[in-house]
Design a protein around this motif. Structure first.
Motif, PDB file in Angstrom:
ATOM      1  N   UNK A 104       5.954  -2.851  -8.685  1.00 25.61           N
ATOM      2  CA  UNK A 104       4.716  -2.158  -8.308  1.00 25.61           C
ATOM      3  C   UNK A 104       3.678  -3.214  -7.962  1.00 25.61           C
ATOM      4  N   UNK A 105       2.872  -2.922  -6.949  1.00 26.18           N
ATOM      5  CA  UNK A 105       1.942  -3.927  -6.430  1.00 26.18           C
ATOM      6  C   UNK A 105       0.516  -3.417  -6.364  1.00 26.18           C
ATOM      7  N   UNK A 106      -0.382  -4.384  -6.398  1.00 25.15           N
ATOM      8  CA  UNK A 106      -1.796  -4.100  -6.214  1.00 25.15           C
ATOM      9  C   UNK A 106      -2.322  -5.143  -5.235  1.00 25.15           C
ATOM     10  N   UNK A 107      -2.654  -4.703  -4.008  1.00 24.18           N
ATOM     11  CA  UNK A 107      -3.065  -5.661  -2.979  1.00 24.18           C
ATOM     12  C   UNK A 107      -4.555  -5.981  -3.049  1.00 24.18           C
ATOM     13  N   UNK A 108      -5.246  -5.442  -4.048  1.00 31.86           N
ATOM     14  CA  UNK A 108      -6.653  -5.786  -4.250  1.00 31.86           C
ATOM     15  C   UNK A 108      -6.752  -7.029  -5.127  1.00 31.86           C
ATOM     16  N   UNK A 109      -5.962  -7.063  -6.208  1.00 34.06           N
ATOM     17  CA  UNK A 109      -5.944  -8.234  -7.094  1.00 34.06           C
ATOM     18  C   UNK A 109      -4.805  -9.191  -6.751  1.00 34.06           C
TER      19      UNK A 109
END
Ligand SMILES: [Zn+2]
Length: 80
Positions: free
Chosen positions: A5-10
């Protein structure tokens, strides 16, 4: 199945072994939140941006037990 799972903001990502029904355990949800964002006051959405196949998106429901929050993370898979 192990997914990322990814978070492209952080610019963070976390691998997690998701059960077939897509619902993470409360412990896994805690870990995912901590690894991807870690800030309670942040509004990034925890799982954010394009995800790797077969993850389509993740539904997050916050539940309260008194003043303690826990999250139910449900991974929605892409139909191929
Ligand atoms: Zn955040």
């Amino acid at each position: 199945m192990i997914i990322t799972l990814k978070n492209n903001f952080h610019n963070t990502e976390v691998r997690v072994n998701v059960p077939n029904d897509g619902e993470l355990s409360i412990g896994q949800a805690k870990r995912v939140r901590k690894m991807l964002c870690g800030s309670d006051s942040c509004t990034c959405g925890v799982v954010r941006g394009p995800q790797d196949f077969p993850v389509d998106w993740v539904e997050i429901n916050s539940c309260w037990e008194g003043s303690r929050r826990y999250d139910i993370f449900t991974v929605v898979f892409k139909e191929d």
